[in-house]
Structure formats: C-alpha cells, structure tokens
Motif scaffolding. Structure first.
Motif, PDB file in Angstrom:
ATOM      1  N   TYR C 153       0.880  -1.196  -0.184  1.00 24.54           N
ATOM      2  CA  TYR C 153       0.060   0.001  -0.028  1.00 24.54           C
ATOM      3  C   TYR C 153       0.972   1.436   0.062  1.00 24.54           C
ATOM      4  N   LYS C 154       2.045   1.210   0.754  1.00 26.23           N
ATOM      5  CA  LYS C 154       2.959   2.360   0.765  1.00 26.23           C
ATOM      6  C   LYS C 154       3.409   2.987  -0.681  1.00 26.23           C
ATOM      7  N   ALA C 155       3.036   1.794  -1.647  1.00 19.16           N
ATOM      8  CA  ALA C 155       3.729   2.382  -2.901  1.00 19.16           C
ATOM      9  C   ALA C 155       2.484   3.116  -3.500  1.00 19.16           C
ATOM     10  N   LEU C 156       1.371   2.740  -3.552  1.00 25.73           N
ATOM     11  CA  LEU C 156       0.041   3.182  -3.822  1.00 25.73           C
ATOM     12  C   LEU C 156      -0.131   4.523  -3.297  1.00 25.73           C
ATOM     13  N   ALA C 157       0.177   4.569  -1.800  1.00 26.41           N
ATOM     14  CA  ALA C 157      -0.001   6.000  -0.985  1.00 26.41           C
ATOM     15  C   ALA C 157       0.710   7.070  -1.770  1.00 26.41           C
ATOM     16  N   ALA C 158       2.034   6.439  -2.191  1.00 26.48           N
ATOM     17  CA  ALA C 158       2.920   7.485  -2.908  1.00 26.48           C
ATOM     18  C   ALA C 158       2.523   7.970  -4.197  1.00 26.48           C
ATOM     19  N   GLN C 159       1.977   7.227  -4.689  1.00 28.30           N
ATOM     20  CA  GLN C 159       1.350   7.408  -6.165  1.00 28.30           C
ATOM     21  C   GLN C 159       0.172   8.407  -5.923  1.00 28.30           C
ATOM     22  N   ILE C 160      -0.618   8.187  -4.955  1.00 24.30           N
ATOM     23  CA  ILE C 160      -1.762   8.686  -4.671  1.00 24.30           C
ATOM     24  C   ILE C 160      -1.440  10.424  -4.545  1.00 24.30           C
ATOM     25  N   GLN C 161      -0.381  10.642  -3.541  1.00 24.06           N
ATOM     26  CA  GLN C 161       0.144  11.870  -3.319  1.00 24.06           C
ATOM     27  C   GLN C 161       0.726  12.571  -4.507  1.00 24.06           C
ATOM     28  N   HIS C 162       1.424  11.632  -5.158  1.00 13.54           N
ATOM     29  CA  HIS C 162       2.003  12.410  -6.550  1.00 13.54           C
ATOM     30  C   HIS C 162       0.800  13.070  -7.358  1.00 13.54           C
ATOM     31  N   ILE C 163      -0.124  12.014  -7.583  1.00 14.82           N
ATOM     32  CA  ILE C 163      -1.465  12.804  -8.324  1.00 14.82           C
ATOM     33  C   ILE C 163      -2.010  13.457  -7.885  1.00 14.82           C
ATOM     34  N   GLU C 164      -2.300  13.778  -6.391  1.00 14.68           N
ATOM     35  CA  GLU C 164      -3.306  14.713  -5.632  1.00 14.68           C
ATOM     36  C   GLU C 164      -2.321  16.056  -5.965  1.00 14.68           C
ATOM     37  N   ALA C 165      -0.919  15.868  -5.675  1.00 11.45           N
ATOM     38  CA  ALA C 165      -0.084  17.095  -5.748  1.00 11.45           C
ATOM     39  C   ALA C 165      -0.062  17.777  -7.366  1.00 11.45           C
ATOM     40  N   ASP C 166      -0.047  16.581  -8.067  1.00 12.77           N
ATOM     41  CA  ASP C 166       0.047  17.116  -9.443  1.00 12.77           C
ATOM     42  C   ASP C 166      -1.172  17.738 -10.153  1.00 12.77           C
ATOM     43  N   GLY C 168      -4.289  18.240  -8.230  1.00  6.19           N
ATOM     44  CA  GLY C 168      -5.423  18.882  -7.385  1.00  6.19           C
ATOM     45  C   GLY C 168      -6.689  18.146  -7.274  1.00  6.19           C
ATOM     46  N   LEU C 169      -6.648  16.875  -7.811  1.00  2.00           N
ATOM     47  CA  LEU C 169      -7.704  15.873  -7.508  1.00  2.00           C
ATOM     48  C   LEU C 169      -7.731  15.172  -6.314  1.00  2.00           C
ATOM     49  N   VAL C 170      -8.846  14.869  -5.804  1.00  2.00           N
ATOM     50  CA  VAL C 170      -8.761  13.969  -4.461  1.00  2.00           C
ATOM     51  C   VAL C 170      -8.910  12.607  -4.674  1.00  2.00           C
ATOM     52  N   ILE C 171      -8.116  11.960  -3.938  1.00  2.00           N
ATOM     53  CA  ILE C 171      -8.224  10.694  -4.275  1.00  2.00           C
ATOM     54  C   ILE C 171      -8.705   9.860  -2.817  1.00  2.00           C
ATOM     55  N   PRO C 172     -10.180   9.747  -2.363  1.00  2.00           N
ATOM     56  CA  PRO C 172     -10.361   9.098  -0.768  1.00  2.00           C
ATOM     57  C   PRO C 172      -9.967   7.760  -0.878  1.00  2.00           C
ATOM     58  N   VAL C 173      -9.459   7.435   0.391  1.00  2.00           N
ATOM     59  CA  VAL C 173      -9.011   6.127   0.919  1.00  2.00           C
ATOM     60  C   VAL C 173      -9.753   5.733   2.216  1.00  2.00           C
ATOM     61  N   ASP C 174     -10.352   4.543   1.999  1.00  2.00           N
ATOM     62  CA  ASP C 174     -10.785   4.040   3.189  1.00  2.00           C
ATOM     63  C   ASP C 174     -12.023   5.019   3.848  1.00  2.00           C
ATOM     64  N   ILE C 202     -12.709  11.007 -13.448  1.00  2.00           N
ATOM     65  CA  ILE C 202     -14.247  10.532 -13.977  1.00  2.00           C
ATOM     66  C   ILE C 202     -15.276  10.603 -12.774  1.00  2.00           C
ATOM     67  N   PHE C 203     -14.772  10.102 -11.712  1.00  2.00           N
ATOM     68  CA  PHE C 203     -15.614  10.131 -10.343  1.00  2.00           C
ATOM     69  C   PHE C 203     -15.970  11.581 -10.157  1.00  2.00           C
ATOM     70  N   SER C 209     -19.810   9.344  -5.020  1.00  6.64           N
ATOM     71  CA  SER C 209     -18.869   9.073  -4.125  1.00  6.64           C
ATOM     72  C   SER C 209     -18.119   7.557  -4.297  1.00  6.64           C
ATOM     73  N   TRP C 210     -16.736   7.856  -3.821  1.00  8.44           N
ATOM     74  CA  TRP C 210     -16.041   6.717  -3.961  1.00  8.44           C
ATOM     75  C   TRP C 210     -14.745   6.765  -3.056  1.00  8.44           C
ATOM     76  N   THR C 211     -14.163   5.489  -3.275  1.00  9.90           N
ATOM     77  CA  THR C 211     -12.989   5.339  -2.363  1.00  9.90           C
ATOM     78  C   THR C 211     -12.026   4.154  -2.704  1.00  9.90           C
ATOM     79  N   LEU C 212     -10.969   4.343  -2.389  1.00  3.91           N
ATOM     80  CA  LEU C 212      -9.939   3.181  -2.599  1.00  3.91           C
ATOM     81  C   LEU C 212      -9.888   2.581  -1.109  1.00  3.91           C
ATOM     82  N   CYS C 213      -9.397   1.256  -1.305  1.00  2.00           N
ATOM     83  CA  CYS C 213      -9.616   0.550   0.015  1.00  2.00           C
ATOM     84  C   CYS C 213      -7.929   0.236   0.198  1.00  2.00           C
ATOM     85  N   SER C 214      -7.237   0.649   1.298  1.00  2.00           N
ATOM     86  CA  SER C 214      -5.797   0.362   1.739  1.00  2.00           C
ATOM     87  C   SER C 214      -5.529  -1.072   1.613  1.00  2.00           C
TER      88      SER C 214
END
Lengths: 363, 220, 420
Positions: C153-166, C168-174, C202-203, C209-214
């Motif tokens: 999950y660590k790797a995914l969390a890093a990707q999420i961070q990148h994308i959100e920073a790049d 401005g989208l929000v990627i909800p988790v859990d 897209i969401f 309303s959506w979420t990834l699951c850690s």
C-alpha cells in the motif's frame, strides 16, 4: 418306346400347332432366357429336331402343388405340350400304372436310358426317420439315391425339393433336406417356387432340348435366366416404391391405387423369380398385381423369414418390448453408475487438502 | 445351402435384440454417468439468461465460423457431406423408417430412393475424405487414436453394406442385407462405449457452453 | 502437508470433473478445429498445441474414474495412467501455451468449452507441483505481500500523493459508506498510474462518492491464473472483507482481464456466498454514466484508433458493446480489427503467460498475429482495457520493431471530459 424316336416338331404338328405358333413360343422362350432375338431360329431348329428325353419324376414330402401348377391349364398351351411331349416314364400322380407295375416302369426307363435320363424331384427328403415318407417300401432317400445314379441331371422342382421348403420350416419335425443336400455328384437345377411358374420348368427343359446343356445357374443352383433379377426390380409397382408411395393397409387408398406393398410385408426385394414378367395362369396376373405382397416363396426358408406381413427391414424379435426392458435395465444400471460416480467425486472432495503457497513446489 | 437366409434371420432376430439392448442400456448408463456429476449453480449475479443462449448454441454450433472454415475447409466440408448424407440415408429411407416405426411406434414420410441413393454416395464420399484428412492433417493425425479409426470404420461399414445391398452388389441378397444389419448391430453395440456417443452428448456439451456463456452475457 | 504430490494432483483432477467436463470429453471426435482458433497453433504450426490435446491428463482421469468402460479398461491395463512424467510434459501445454482466451471454446463444433477445462486441469497441475515457478512466485507474493508484483500500500499511497499534488484531484481512501470502490492492478500502480488519475477525474466529473481501500486495492488474482481455487479464495476474500468494511455498494473491476473474471464471476463461488455489493467493470460503469448523461465529452477526435478486446472482458465477460459505445463517444475515426469482440485474438499474455518467463520466446513468436491485425487497421493508436494486455502488446510491438502508442480506454475517456 417308339415315341422317343419322334422329334418334338413332329409331335407338335400332330397336335395342330402351327409353325407361326411354334415360332412365337420360341421367341417367348428366348426372351425368358434373356437370349438375343437372333437366337430364335436356332432355338426353333434345335427344338424341331429334339428327341423326347426320358424323365423320371419323383415325389417326396410334397403337396402335389408343383404338379398341379405344371400340368394345369384350361386350354392346351405350348408349355403343356412341351411338358406332355417329354417321355414322362414315372410320375405318381399322372401315370396310369400303379404298384409294382409303376416301379417296374421306373426301372425300365432307368435301364433303357442309362446316363441320359432326367430326374425331376418335387418334395423334400426326410432324414429324421426314413419311415416318415416311403414309396413301395423304400425310403425317399433310398429311392432318390438309386434313381439319380444313372441320371444325366436332376431338376429339383419347387421350394421343397430345392431348399427343403415347408417340411423344413421350423422346427423341421421330419429332418427334411433338399435334393442338393443329398445329390452332390450330379448337376442339380433348382426351380424353386411354391409352386414354380410353369414356364420356368418348360423353359429349363427347352434350354436342355435346344442346347443339350444345362442353363447357367446362380449361387442357389437356379437358372439365372429366370431367377436373375428380383421381383422388386421387375415389379410394375416399383416406381411407387422409388417415389415413396405405399399402401399401409390392404384396403386403404394406396392399396386401391395400386401403390407399393413394401410396408405390408412384400418380400419382393429379397426374392428372385420371374413372377413379375411371366405371371401366372396364362399371364392373367400375379400376387402383387392381385394386391398381395410377395411372400418370397422361391427363397430358402421363406416360411420362417420374419412373417409375411412384416416389412422386410423390420427385425423379427419383439423390439418394442425388448426396448422397454432395456430402458428399465438401463435406468437401473445407470443409477448404480451414477452412484459410483458421485461417490468417487465426493471422496475426492473430502480428500482435498487445501493448497497453500507452501504446497506449490514439488519437493 | 441356406446359410445366407439363416444368417439374415439371425441378424434380424437374436443379434438385433442383443445389439439394441446393449445400445439402450449403454447409452442410458453413459448419460447417467455424465449427468450425475452435476454442475454447481453459480452464486455470481447473472448478466444473462442461461436457457435461451444454451438452446441457441445447440443450434448455432452446427454452422462453422467463417475463420475456421477458411482455415480447414476440408474438415468442415467432409463433416457436412458425411453427416447430411448419413442423416438422409438413415432417417429418410423407407425401409429404415419402417424399422423405426416398429421400434418406437411411429414413422414419418421418406424420400424417393434415387435421392437416398445419392445421399449415401455423398456420405461415403464425405467419410472417405474425412479419413484422408485424418491421415494427412497433422493436427488430426496427432489427435487420433485407435478409437477414432474404429469409430470411422463402424460408421463406414453400414453405409457401404447398405449401398452394396441396395445395388445388389453382394449375392445372395439375404447375405447382403444380413451384412448390412450386422454392421449396424456392431455400431449399436460399440456406440455407447466410444466417441459415437457424441451423437447425444454434443447437445449437452453445446448447451453447457451456451448456457455458461449466456450467464455471463456473452454470445457463444 | 506442504508438499505437492502426484496423488494430490490426481485427487484434484477427480474433484474437478463435473457434468460439463464429462459431456465435453464424451463429445470430442478429434476433428482438430480447435487448433485453428488457437494462436499457439496458428503461429507455430505445431500440432502439439491443439487445445483439446492440452487436456489429456484431465481426460484420462475422467475416462478412467468416471466411465464404466474406462474403469474396465483400467483394470485390463488398456489405458495409460496419468504419471508425473506426463504432467511434467503437459506443464508447457497447460501454462506456457494457453492463455485461457477461450477462442477454442467458441469454434468447437460439438460445443466443448475447452478453456473451462484448462482452468480445471490447472487445479491438478498446481496440486501435483507442475505449475510454472514464476507464477508460483507471483502467487506467493500475492498471498504474502498482497500483490503479485510485490506492491504494498505504501507504493500506492505514494502514487496517490503524487497525483493529488500534480492535479489537485482528491483520491479518497478508506471512506466508509462510499458508493464505489474501484480496484486496481499492480501494473496500474507501477506502470500506468494514469489510470488512477483518470478514475479520480471521472468520479469527480460524474459527482460520485468513491473510495480506494488500503487493504483491498489489488484486483489481480494469481490463484485464478495458476489454477488454485484455494489461493484464489484467499485473495478474493480480502476484497470482500475490504468492501464490506467500507460498506460500498459497488466494487469496480479495473482494466485487467482476469481480475474481472475472478471478482465478477468466480468470486462468489469461491467464498461460497453472494456478495452484498455489485461488481461492475470500469467500462460498464463508464457506459452507465454515458447513458445517464453524466459524462460530458468534447468533440470526438479524428485520430484513427483501434481497440484490442481483452479476452476475459470481452469473449469471457460479455463487455463488448460498452467499449464500442465509449469509443464512439470520443472518436470519429475508430476502426475495428478484422476479428474483434467475441472473435478477437488474444495478445498472447493472458492466463498467467505474461508472468511466466518459460513462455517468453513462444509468447513473442505468437504475438505476430496480433501485430498483423493491429497493423492491418492502419490505426495510429491502440486502445485497450487491460493493463496486462497493454504491457504484453507493448513488449510484443517492440520485439517486432513496431512503434505505436497505446492508451487505456478509461484514460482516453477521462482525457475527453470537459468541465463546465
């Protein structure tokens, strides 16, 4: 025996047969024997000069139907005349002599024509017990063996003599056999039929008189000229068979319209005889034309061939009944097989040991 | 002397009874063996119906897809020739219909004999082509075992003997007819224990395939 | 027990025989037509790759254990047993040269579903220790680490961070109670993070309303690929647990073929109960959004594009029309390959083949068919909906020196969205 010195031509003319009528007969004979028309003059010439052969007629287990067939006619026919013309030196039904005189006639003919006379047999020979059928105290087997010894050939007339016929039908109580089962060292010509067509026997005689030889025979010892094609192949109702038009009962529309009788059990396809072309009673009709299927009387064991009214392709057993028993048995055994399969699989499921990532490698 | 007729009577009598009995019992056993193994009902939410796509596959698999036909025309054509010819000569020849009539109690109209005769020639041609294919096509050659050739022979013999009997090329006729019937009895006896069973099981197989695809909303 | 043995393999084969399998084997007349549907045969011409032949071990077990005549033959010694040597020889046939693409199942004249049986036969191969070591290793990583590629999950969390920073989208988790829980494949996390960005876009665009699951983001299931229901069950259970914890209404399968099979079709049967949520493929969801008018897209572009149907999603999953409708939404110059939809040809890397280095040379060789098909279209871009197909095709095109950009369909749709 001065009649023997006369030629056939002389005898025919004495009986008022014209030259024209004689040639007509020769033409008919040629066509029956499938000879080319060019042969007609040769046949006529040969028959004209032919001497009357001596014929000894033996009747064993039979019904006299064959003699009836060959001798009956409402008006004198050429067949009859030919038949009359042979020197029939011994024949129970027709001869005047009886008792010892009759047997003496047979012996005299045998001696006088040693090696040249013809033997005609109708009826089968009982081997089960010689007492079943005797003539003058001799068993049929003895009479046959003795008479045939000096003969040039034997003509087995009718299905009984040819193949055993009705006496041999299941369960063959007399142990009946055919002539060819006994006579193996002389030519035997089978002229089966129950009874055979008159013209067929005279045709065989005409062939012998014309060519001095016996006609070409098929695998059943039948003259190919008469038994070469099946009833079916020469049947005037054949086009209906090919078109699929059948009578289903003896009084339905199909029957009235003269459609094929196959489904009513006609044995035409397996029966080889000349009925369809020669017909019966001076060409009046024949069984199929009169609305009844062929019963296959010119074939071996026709009586036991699965019933006269069952279509030829239908098996003889009780198929529907057997099939129902088989279905019942199949369901029973099938249920057991199903049980075994389920048990095998359930056992495999019970024995399943969970596969974990520790188990992937073979050690 | 009368061996041929005795043989025909035996073939039409005892032998047929035995063969038919084995055939019926065997086929039922085989179907029970298959169906007893069952198919677990899927707990997944279906995306489509099972029954109709199953039925559709039963019919549609009779036709080859274009790509397969282009790549293996011989297999497809030989298969069609043989199966169509066989079905016509088996089911639409009057004497055969009479046999079914006597067995199951009902019949149906037949075809004129010259057509059935032609169908038989077509079936024989198809079978010969199929054998040639089996012997030369590398895939079929590798796949085929003894049973495949046995099944070929079992199918070929009734067609051949039937043709020879109809055209009276074997004498005497009772022998020809007897051989024909015997060859069918051989086929009936071995039918349930060989690939000939595909005659029945292909309907199951096609149905399962179509139904499982239909469940997932796929056209198969 | 911790040991794969022949006996365990045979038992697994026995367990796997069901009525369809019995009907299929009873019906095969060795016509060989299945070979013509298999790219491993069509591209090599080697008859050993004939699909039905790959099932010989399972067929023998069926014949010898489940037919009367087979049992008699077995007693009389007339049949050949299933041996370790046979299974070793067949490993190449059941794994290296079969992607379970099910094209053969489509052409069989008697209706045999050969792919269905290959999946079953692999159970016996796994239990007897005759599965490819690479796929075994992937399964181990999937079970131990949570992803066949070892992505945590660590790797995914890093990707999420990148994308959100790049972006401005929000990627909800859990987020408990969200409606949609998309799954990802490791490849998307590592190779194609654009997919995650597209999801978020897209969401947001559709206002869902959506979420990834850690602890349940990995959609791939090596158990399905290697052919072990036990392992597959464990992996599916993780997703079900995650979805139930977050109480989502929908689980969205990603652009990954076998992941859809495992969560959409096999999942409930593996865990033995119905899911309390619905499973949709991302393309099905997008198509629903399109129908309900929640996707606003710009004018279709004129670039000539073509589409590769992932087998598990199309032929085996019934998602065939949705991608075409979506393609129509974004492109005015979409061309089909000659065989497409139900009839598509596999990329050659499905069913665990792409994870199996033993199969690499063969996979490249048989890729020729896909390459030819793609080239025939004259498209300047290839769209697909499976990260595995995408990697395999990229590698394949590279091996044949063909340059062609590729894009996932979700990504393509996301690029065409217009915000008011």
């Amino acid at each position: 025996m001065d009649t023997n010195t006369k030629t056939l031509g002389e005898a025919l003319r004495r009986n008022g047969v014209t030259r024209r009528g004689f040639l007509k007969f020769c033409t008919a004979t040629a066509s029956m024997m499938a000879l080319p028309p060019s042969m007609v003059p040769a046949i006529a010439a040969a028959l004209e000069q032919a001497r009357r052969p001596s014929v000894i007629w033996l009747s064993f287990q039979e019904c006299t139907g064959c003699t009836e067939s060959l001798s009956r006619s409402h008006a004198p026919s050429l067949e009859n005349l030919i038949f009359d013309h042979i020197s029939l030196d011994y024949h129970h039904t027709l001869q005047v002599a009886s008792g010892e005189a009759a047997e003496a006639a047979r012996e005299a003919a045998m001696h006088a024509n040693e090696g040249a006379y013809l033997v005609v047999v109708d009826g089968s020979i009982p081997l089960g017990n010689p007492g079943y059928s005797t003539i003058a105290g001799f068993s049929n087997l003895q009479t046959l063996e003795e008479t045939v010894a000096g003969a040039v050939a034997v003509i087995a007339v009718g299905t009984c003599a040819s193949f055993g016929g009705l006496p041999k039908a299941y369960p063959n109580p007399t142990g009946a056999v055919s002539v060819s089962d006994i006579v193996t060292d002389k030519p035997v010509i089978n002229v089966p039929g129950c009874p055979p067509i008159p013209m067929v026997i005279t045709g065989v005689l005409a062939h012998y008189l014309t060519f001095g030889t016996l006609p070409e025979l098929d695998h059943y010892g039948r003259p190919k000229a008469f038994y070469g094609t099946s009833i079916h192949d020469r049947c005037y109702r054949r086009p209906f068979y090919d078109k699929g038009r059948f009578a289903h009962t003896f009084d339905d529309e199909g029957a009235r319209k003269g459609w094929c009788l196959y489904k009513l059990g006609c044995k035409g396809p397996m029966t080889y005889n000349a009925c369809a072309t020669a017909k019966w009673n001076q060409g009046t009709s024949w069984p199929v034309e009169s609305g009844h299927g062929c019963i296959g009387c010119a074939e071996p064991d026709f009586w036991d061939a699965g019933g006269f009214y069952n279509a030829l392709s239908v098996p003889t057993g009780e198929i529907s009944r057997n099939a129902s028993y088989a279905i019942a048995a199949g369901v029973g055994v099938g249920a057991i097989a199903a049980g075994i399969n389920q048990r095998t699989r359930n056992k495999a499921v019970r024995q399943h040991a969970e596969v974990t990532i520790e188990d992937l490698e073979k050690r | 002397m009368n061996d041929a007729m005795d043989f025909l009577l035996w073939a039409r009598g005892t032998a047929f009874d035995v063969a038919l009995t084995i055939f019926i019992i065997g086929v039922i056993i085989r179907l029970f063996e298959i169906l007893s193994l069952g198919r677990p009902r899927s707990l997944a939410e279906p995306k489509g119906n099972q029954l109709l796509p199953g039925m559709k596959s039963v019919i549609s698999r009779t036709l080859p897809d274009n790509g397969t036909f282009k790549r293996q025309p011989l297999t497809v054509i030989a298969g069609y020739l043989f199966h169509i010819g066989l079905l016509i000569s088996l089911l639409l020849f009057i004497p055969h219909i009479e046999l079914f009539n006597a067995t199951v109690g009902f019949g149906w109209p037949g075809l004129p004999n010259p057509i059935v005769d032609a169908a038989t020639v077509i079936a024989i041609t198809g079978l010969l082509a199929a054998l040639w294919n089996r012997l030369t096509n590398p895939v079929m050659k590798l796949l085929s075992d003894k049973e495949d050739y046995l099944v070929w022979l079992l199918t070929f013999l009734p067609l051949l003997t039937g043709y020879l009997a109809y055209h009276r090329m074997i004498e005497p006729y009772p022998l020809a007819l007897g051989l024909h019937i015997l060859s069918i009895e051989l086929l009936l006896i071995l039918f349930p224990f060989t690939k000939l069973m595909h005659t029945f099981t292909l309907f199951l197989a096609r149905w399962y395939n179509g139904a499982m695809s239909g469940f997932r909303g796929v056209q198969s | 027990m911790n040991e794969a043995t022949l006996e365990r393999g045979l038992n697994a084969f026995r367990e796997q025989v069901d009525a369809p399998v019995a009907a299929f084997f009873s019906s095969c007349v060795s016509c060989g037509l299945c070979a013509e549907a298999c790219l491993f045969y069509t591209e090599t011409g080697d008859p050993k790759y004939t699909p039905i032949r790959k099932l010989e071990p399972l067929r023998r077990v069926w014949e010898q254990e489940y037919t009367l005549i087979g049992r008699v033959k077995k007693v009389l010694g007339l049949v050949e047993p299933v041996t370790d040597e046979l299974l070793q020889e067949w490993q190449e046939l059941l794994y290296d040269s079969c992607t379970m693409c099910a094209r053969c199942s489509l052409v069989c004249p008697v209706g045999n579903d050969i792919a269905y049986m290959v999946r079953k036969a692999r159970e016996g191969m796994v239990a007897s220790g005759n599965s490819p070591t690479d796929v075994q290793a992937a399964a181990e990583r999937a079970v131990r680490i949570g992803s066949p590629m070892g992505v945590r999950y660590k790797a995914l969390a890093a990707q999420i961070q990148h994308i959100e920073a790049d972006t401005g989208l929000v990627i909800p988790v859990d987020q408990v109670g969200a409606d949609y829980m998309p799954l990802l494949s490791s490849m998307e996390v590592i190779n194609f993070p654009e997919y995650i960005e597209s999801l978020a876009r897209i969401f947001q665009h559709a206002g869902l309303s959506w979420t990834l699951c850690s602890d349940a983001f990995e959609a791939t299931n090596t158990g399905i690929q290697i052919g072990s229901s036990d392992i597959a069950r464990e992996l599916v259970q993780r997703i079900v647990d995650g979805a139930e914890r977050l109480q989502v209404k929908y689980v969205i399968a990603p652009e990954c073929g076998h992941a859809y099979t495992s969560i959409r079709w096999d999942g409930p049967d593996l865990i033995g109960r119905r899911f309390p949520f619905k499973v949709l493929h991302i393309l099905e969801l997008l198509d629903e959004l399109r129908v309900s008018g929640r996707l606003k897209t710009e004018k279709p572009s004129a670039e000539r594009i073509t589409f590769h149907d992932p087998c598990s999603i199309g032929r085996k999953g019934g998602v065939i029309d949705s991608p075409r409708r979506l393609l129509g939404l974004v492109s005015s110059n979409f061309v089909e390959m000659k065989d497409h939809g139900t009839w598509n040809w596999c990329c050659g890397g499905g069913g665990g083949v792409s994870a199996n280095t033993d199969a690499e040379a063969l996979r490249t060789r048989v890729f020729r068919r896909k390459k030819d098909q793609i080239e025939e279209t004259g498209a300047s871009k290839l769209i697909t909906a499976c990260a595995n197909c995408r990697l395999v095709i990229e590698e394949g095109l590279e091996a044949y020196n063909v340059e062609l950009p590729m894009e996932g369909l979700t990504e393509l749709v996301a690029h065409h969205l217009v915000e008011d």
